[in-house]
Design a protein around this motif. Sequence first.
Motif, short mmCIF file in Angstrom:
data_model
loop_
_atom_site.label_atom_id
_atom_site.label_comp_id
_atom_site.label_asym_id
_atom_site.label_seq_id
_atom_site.Cartn_x
_atom_site.Cartn_y
_atom_site.Cartn_z
N PRO A 74 0.82 -1.21 0.00
CA PRO A 74 0.00 0.00 0.00
C PRO A 74 0.86 1.27 0.00
O PRO A 74 0.53 2.26 -0.65
CB PRO A 74 -0.82 -0.11 1.28
N SER A 75 1.99 1.22 0.69
CA SER A 75 2.89 2.36 0.74
C SER A 75 3.49 2.66 -0.64
O SER A 75 3.56 3.82 -1.06
CB SER A 75 4.01 2.10 1.75
N ASP A 102 -6.76 0.27 -3.05
CA ASP A 102 -8.14 -0.16 -2.81
C ASP A 102 -8.06 -1.55 -2.19
O ASP A 102 -7.89 -2.55 -2.89
CB ASP A 102 -8.91 -0.19 -4.13
N LEU A 103 -8.17 -1.61 -0.87
CA LEU A 103 -8.01 -2.88 -0.16
C LEU A 103 -9.23 -3.77 -0.29
O LEU A 103 -9.16 -4.95 0.02
CB LEU A 103 -7.66 -2.61 1.30
N ASP A 126 -10.67 -4.44 -3.26
CA ASP A 126 -10.36 -5.24 -4.45
C ASP A 126 -8.90 -5.69 -4.49
O ASP A 126 -8.49 -6.38 -5.42
CB ASP A 126 -10.65 -4.43 -5.72
N ASN A 127 -8.09 -5.25 -3.50
CA ASN A 127 -6.66 -5.54 -3.45
C ASN A 127 -5.94 -5.13 -4.73
O ASN A 127 -5.17 -5.90 -5.31
CB ASN A 127 -6.40 -7.02 -3.15
N VAL A 128 -6.18 -3.89 -5.14
CA VAL A 128 -5.55 -3.38 -6.35
C VAL A 128 -5.19 -1.91 -6.14
O VAL A 128 -5.84 -1.21 -5.37
CB VAL A 128 -6.49 -3.56 -7.58
N CYS A 129 -4.13 -1.48 -6.79
CA CYS A 129 -3.71 -0.08 -6.75
C CYS A 129 -4.43 0.67 -7.85
O CYS A 129 -4.41 0.26 -9.01
CB CYS A 129 -2.19 0.02 -6.93
N LYS A 130 -5.08 1.76 -7.51
CA LYS A 130 -5.83 2.53 -8.50
C LYS A 130 -5.17 3.89 -8.71
O LYS A 130 -4.99 4.66 -7.78
CB LYS A 130 -7.27 2.71 -8.05
N GLY A 131 -4.76 4.15 -9.96
CA GLY A 131 -4.10 5.40 -10.31
C GLY A 131 -2.61 5.34 -10.10
O GLY A 131 -2.07 4.38 -9.57
N GLU A 134 -2.02 -2.82 -10.49
CA GLU A 134 -1.20 -3.86 -9.88
C GLU A 134 -1.84 -4.33 -8.57
O GLU A 134 -2.50 -3.58 -7.87
CB GLU A 134 0.22 -3.36 -9.61
N ARG A 135 -1.61 -5.59 -8.26
CA ARG A 135 -2.14 -6.20 -7.04
C ARG A 135 -1.47 -5.61 -5.82
O ARG A 135 -0.27 -5.35 -5.80
CB ARG A 135 -1.90 -7.70 -7.08
N VAL A 136 -2.23 -5.37 -4.76
CA VAL A 136 -1.70 -4.83 -3.49
C VAL A 136 -1.65 -5.95 -2.47
O VAL A 136 -2.62 -6.67 -2.26
CB VAL A 136 -2.59 -3.68 -2.98
#
Length: 68
Positions: free
Chosen positions: A40-41, A51-52, A54-59, A65-67
Amino acid sequence: MRTRRILAAVIATAALAGLGLTGAATATAAAQGAHSSVTPSECRQGGGMADLTDNVCKGGTHDGERVD
């Protein structure tokens, strides 16, 4: 005559340097594509939001990419 040779050499050098920078950018993009998940960092540092749900980084640079 001498000025034309110098100018041609400068133009050729600049063109080759431009190709080298393009190749480096492509290699960097390929290396980033190999990174399948981010923290997340890292997502926030890249300008995105984690976005935890959906476990994905948005923007940002890690968009999609998967978080972990």
